[in-house]
Design an enzyme around this catalytic site. Structure first.
Site, PDB file in Angstrom:
ATOM      1  N   ARG A 106       0.838  -1.194   0.000  1.00 15.94           N
ATOM      2  CA  ARG A 106       0.000   0.000   0.000  1.00 15.94           C
ATOM      3  C   ARG A 106       0.874   1.246   0.000  1.00 15.94           C
ATOM      4  NH1 ARG A 106      -4.657   1.788   4.202  1.00 15.94           N
ATOM      5  NH2 ARG A 106      -2.886   2.001   5.589  1.00 15.94           N
ATOM      6  N   THR A 110      -0.845   7.627  -1.398  1.00 21.69           N
ATOM      7  CA  THR A 110      -2.112   7.502  -2.149  1.00 21.69           C
ATOM      8  C   THR A 110      -3.044   6.478  -1.509  1.00 21.69           C
ATOM      9  OG1 THR A 110      -1.285   5.723  -3.548  1.00 21.69           O
ATOM     10  CG2 THR A 110      -0.871   7.991  -4.293  1.00 21.69           C
ATOM     11  N   ASP A 202      -3.089  -9.026  12.960  1.00 25.60           N
ATOM     12  CA  ASP A 202      -2.409  -9.059  11.671  1.00 25.60           C
ATOM     13  C   ASP A 202      -2.073 -10.512  11.342  1.00 25.60           C
ATOM     14  OD1 ASP A 202      -0.443  -6.993   9.811  1.00 25.60           O
ATOM     15  OD2 ASP A 202      -0.007  -9.149   9.827  1.00 25.60           O
ATOM     16  N   ASP A 205       1.656 -11.303  10.679  1.00 25.78           N
ATOM     17  CA  ASP A 205       2.444 -11.293  11.915  1.00 25.78           C
ATOM     18  C   ASP A 205       2.149 -12.524  12.762  1.00 25.78           C
ATOM     19  OD1 ASP A 205       3.685  -8.951  11.284  1.00 25.78           O
ATOM     20  OD2 ASP A 205       2.436  -7.687  12.560  1.00 25.78           O
TER      21      ASP A 205
END
Ligand code: URA
Length: 211
Positions: A106, A110, A202, A205
């Protein structure tokens, strides 16, 4: 489920394993093992209705026309990096599948997904393509990954995830109404950071032991 776009696998074994995975006290090794097991149960559902044909074989007793999968070997596409956790289990169930990878990150300015890796099997137009990513959260990376798979020729795509947020499901349905989603749970919502609630944290993770 009545929605042809979304299948929630409510099998007791799936839900039991998922609860252990959600628990923050569950160690990495157990999380990884459960993800492998659950991915096989989800694979069972996502491969329902595969095209079949018959071939003639000899059993020790007689000749028979026996059912067998039709068409080219299916393609499993892992959306990096967390997709690899689902991929391993599905591959154990379908060892002859072809495998591809889509890497997206990502852009912090933006907030849009940017491609950094793309490698998929040939003849995508002739294959059933199953894209795997444990967490369907905002749907931004999933939609972008499916865009890329369609650009590569895929026309028959299914999306397999462990958890989905309503926001991600809606985004996928809008952008790719032809791509059915199979998941173990439709959770409540996204939080302000884009994490699924109640979720499991996550996924990358938790499965790789990073922070
Ligand atoms: N990705 C994750 O790993 N977890 C979430 O809750 C959302 C996206």
């Amino acid at each position: 489920m009545s929605d042809p776009h979304l299948t929630i696998v409510d099998h007791p074994l799936v839900q039991h394993k998922l609860t252990i995975m959600r628990d923050k006290e569950t160690p990495t090794a157990v999380f990884r093992q459960l993800l492998r097991e659950i991915s096989q149960l989800l694979a069972y559902e996502v491969t329902r209705n595969l095209a079949m044909t018959t071939k003639q074989i000899d059993t020790p007793m007689q000749v028979m026309d026996a059912p067998t999968l039709d068409g080219k070997k299916l393609a499993l596409i892992s959306i990096l990096r967390a997709g690899n956790g689902l991929l391993d289990g599905v591959l154990e169930l379908i060892p002859s599948a072809r495998v591809g990878f889509v890497g997206l990150y990502r852009d912090e300015e933006t907030l849009q997904p940017v491609q950094y890796y793309f490698k998929v099997p040939d003849a995508m137009e002739d294959r059933l393509v199953i894209a795997v990513d444990p967490m369907l959260a905002t749907g931004n990376s999933s939609v972008a990954a499916i865009d890329l798979l369609k650009e590569a020729g895929a026309t028959n795509i299914r999306f397999l995830c462990l958890l989905a947020a309503p926001e991600g499901v809606a985004r996928m349905k809008e952008a790719h109404p032809d791509v059915p989603i199979v998941t173990a749970s439709l959770d409540e919502r996204l939080n302000e950071l884009g994490y699924i609630m109640p979720g499991l944290g996550d996924a990358g993770d938790r499965m790789f032991g990073t922070k």
